[in-house]
Design an enzyme around this catalytic site. Structure first.
Site, PDB file in Angstrom:
ATOM      1  N   LYS A 162       0.850  -1.199   0.000  1.00 20.00           N
ATOM      2  CA  LYS A 162       0.000   0.000   0.000  1.00 20.00           C
ATOM      3  C   LYS A 162       0.883   1.246   0.000  1.00 20.00           C
ATOM      4  O   LYS A 162       1.980   1.226   0.599  1.00 20.00           O
ATOM      5  CB  LYS A 162      -0.911  -0.049   1.233  1.00 20.00           C
ATOM      6  CG  LYS A 162      -1.972   1.022   1.296  1.00 20.00           C
ATOM      7  CD  LYS A 162      -2.883   0.775   2.495  1.00 20.00           C
ATOM      8  CE  LYS A 162      -3.914   1.872   2.670  1.00 20.00           C
ATOM      9  NZ  LYS A 162      -4.856   1.600   3.789  1.00 20.00           N
ATOM     10  N   SER A 173      -9.657   2.182   1.899  1.00 16.80           N
ATOM     11  CA  SER A 173      -8.321   2.736   1.672  1.00 16.80           C
ATOM     12  C   SER A 173      -7.294   1.719   1.194  1.00 16.80           C
ATOM     13  O   SER A 173      -6.338   2.093   0.540  1.00 16.80           O
ATOM     14  CB  SER A 173      -7.826   3.468   2.910  1.00 16.80           C
ATOM     15  OG  SER A 173      -7.333   2.606   3.880  1.00 16.80           O
ATOM     16  N   SER A 214     -10.048  -1.207   6.953  1.00 13.97           N
ATOM     17  CA  SER A 214      -9.514  -1.037   5.598  1.00 13.97           C
ATOM     18  C   SER A 214      -8.647  -2.176   5.063  1.00 13.97           C
ATOM     19  O   SER A 214      -8.178  -2.093   3.928  1.00 13.97           O
ATOM     20  CB  SER A 214      -8.743   0.277   5.487  1.00 13.97           C
ATOM     21  OG  SER A 214      -9.660   1.340   5.487  1.00 13.97           O
TER      22      SER A 214
END
Lengths: 473, 60
Positions: free
Chosen positions: A83, A153, A177
């Protein structure tokens, strides 16, 4: 050896074993992933940046090491995604925000350092919503239906794994998330106990709620990765000094005799009927595999939303405050995120502390609910993936903002810090549904065992999404 | 919007908030007030102390 094009759909554990046995090379695995990203990611936007040259360079080195008889570890030569809020030395880490567009970390996040030590190859950074809060640009698409959202997210990580672009991707979870994109995209998402996995080098969102964890196609893969990234880290003040178990050792012991509690309140209220039906069937499947289901009560559960709202808003604003004060940086936040952060200034200290007292009360009730059970089971979400253009959905005939609806079943486990795992458990109208398993503190092994047993008893995780390019037209 | 009455709110932020900023903030606060009111309305035990982060002690 399996045909090359099949590799992106194999589990991380399979790929790692094949690399170790010399049945496939790290370069071949990396090339297959890069080619697939090249072919389909323009329809998904799962990756915000891909460094093919660096990935191939690392894969070639991994290959040379294998040829020399040296194995770095269980992820030797395995392509993964991170991420965009995980610091990576020499690779931009932007937190999904124009405010950090030129941010170049000088140190690796601890999790990435540990994955590298185990031999992982970084393909690139996965798309995330702005500051893990706003929207993503361009929006990440759900591989099961590119008109739909893949979930909050860590949506890029979920989409990347679901679409076979990498073998595992790391996400972060403040209110759900990791588990929300896992549920919406039909993959496995693991949020371990608060403090179990270091957050050092992961850009903060809400200090007391943030967790780092993997998204993968198999529970076995999540267990393998957790074994590598868990453990005390002096760089993270919240890191726990609790021994790390061998998460693979008991994974295959099944659920015979395991006592699973199903909360009476909250998780079956305001849920799409089609989702409830699928999750109820999953509970029956666990029962058929030998688990003993029992109803438990957590009365505070429906009242906890205010607690996470004030905790999150005050914490996010406190971290971003110095950037909000700088006019040129302030202008780079989108108006929606900037307004949320401004509103965080107006959270009263009395409400913040009341929220933390409610956390304690909720924790006490959850602990009581665990008396006599080994784990809890709930739906991961009350809805399936929604259309990207929609801001509101109808659940039980009531309109609700999608962002409000999607985290209702996940945020309680951030407030209480308990380990929680989302496992794909079926489909409603061709869209994935997730089963959430929650464990006692630092007992990730039990929920991983239950999740693995469920995947052994069902085959939902073997389904592949349609070709996103053909679907996008 | 009557800015003068909201000026202390803008000051509280510690940096300039325009009328448009304040309108956005008001809209957000309005959308979460129901949940904050529910939190405020909870009657918790007097001896219940806040936990500022996850602690394993209650589980031991």
């Amino acid at each position: 050896m399996a045909p090359s094009l099949e590799w992106p759909w194999r589990s991380l554990a399979d790929a790692a074993a094949a690399v170790k046995a010399g049945a496939v090379s790290p370069v071949e695995l990396t090339r297959v992933c890069l080619e697939r990203i090249e072919r389909v990611d323009h329809a998904l936007h799962a990756f915000v940046s891909v460094d093919a040259e660096r990935a191939l360079q690392d894969a070639r080195r991994a290959e040379r090491e294998i040829q020399a008889g040296r194995s770095r570890g269980p992820l030797h030569g395995i392509p993964v995604g991170l991420k965009d809020n995980y610091d990576t030395l020499g690779v931009a880490t932007r937190n999904g925000s124009r405010v950090f567009a030129d941010r170049m970390p000088t140190e690796d996040a601890t999790v990435w350092a540990r994955l590298q030590e185990a031999g992982a190859v970084l393909l690139g950074k996965t798309t995330m919503s702005e500051a893990a809060w706003g929207v993503d640009f361009p929006p990440v698409r759900n591989p099961w239906d590119v008109r739909r959202n893949p979930g909050l997210s860590s949506g890029g990580s979920g989409a990347a794994v679901a679409a076979g672009l990498c073998f595992m991707a790391m996400g972060s979870d403040t209110g759900g998330s990791i588990r929300i994109p896992a549920g919406l995209s039909g993959v496995v998402g693991l949020k371990a106990t608060y403090g179990r996995v270091s957050r050092a080098g992961v850009m903060p969102h809400t200090w007391s709620l943030d967790h780092a964890g993997p998204l993968s196609r198999r529970v076995e893969d999540a267990a393998l990765v957790l074994g590598l990234i868990a453990g005390h880290d002096p760089r993270d003040s919240a890191s726990a000094s609790v021994p790390v178990g061998d998460y693979l050792a008991d994974l295959k012991k099944g659920v015979r005799g395991m006592r699973i509690g199903v909360p009476r309140e909250h998780f079956w209220d305001r849920i799409e009927g089609r989702v409830a039906t699928v999750v109820r069937q999953a509970l029956h499947d666990l029962e058929a595999a030998g688990a003993k289901l029992t109803e438990v009560s957590i009365p505070h559960m429906p009242t906890a939303l205010g607690a996470i709202l004030v905790t999150e808003m005050a914490s996010v604003t406190a971290w971003h405050d110095k950037y909000l004060k700088q006019p040129e940086r302030r202008a780079k936040y989108t108006p929606e995120v900037r307004a949320l952060m401004d509103a965080g200034k107006l959270i009263f200290a009395t409400d913040f502390l009341k929220a933390q007292r409610l956390r304690r009360a909720l924790t006490d009730q959850v602990r009581a609910a665990f008396d006599g059970v080994d784990a809890l089971a709930t739906p991961t979400l009350p809805l399936c993936a929604w259309d990207i253009s929609e801001s509101h959905v109808q659940i039980d005939g009531q309109p609700e903002h999608v962002l409000h609806a999607c985290w209702r079943f996940t945020y309680p486990w951030n407030l209480t810090g308990l380990p929680a795992l989302s496992v794909p458990c079926g489909f409603a109208a061709e869209l994935p549904v997730g089963l959430q398993l929650v464990g006692r503190p630092f007992d990730e092994a039990t929920i991983l065992r239950a999740g693995h047993a469920y995947q052994e008893a069902t085959r939902w995780h073997e389904r592949r999404p349609p070709d996103p390019v053909a679907r996008a037209g | 919007m009557r800015l003068p009455s909201l000026a202390p709110v803008a000051d509280l932020a510690g940096y300039p908030l325009s009328v448009a900023d304040l309108a956005e903030v008001a809209s957000i606060l309005e959308s979460i007030m129901e949940d904050i009111e529910a939190l405020r309305a909870l009657d918790l035990a007097d001896d219940l102390e806040p936990i500022l982060s996850f602690r394993v002690e209650p589980w031991v």
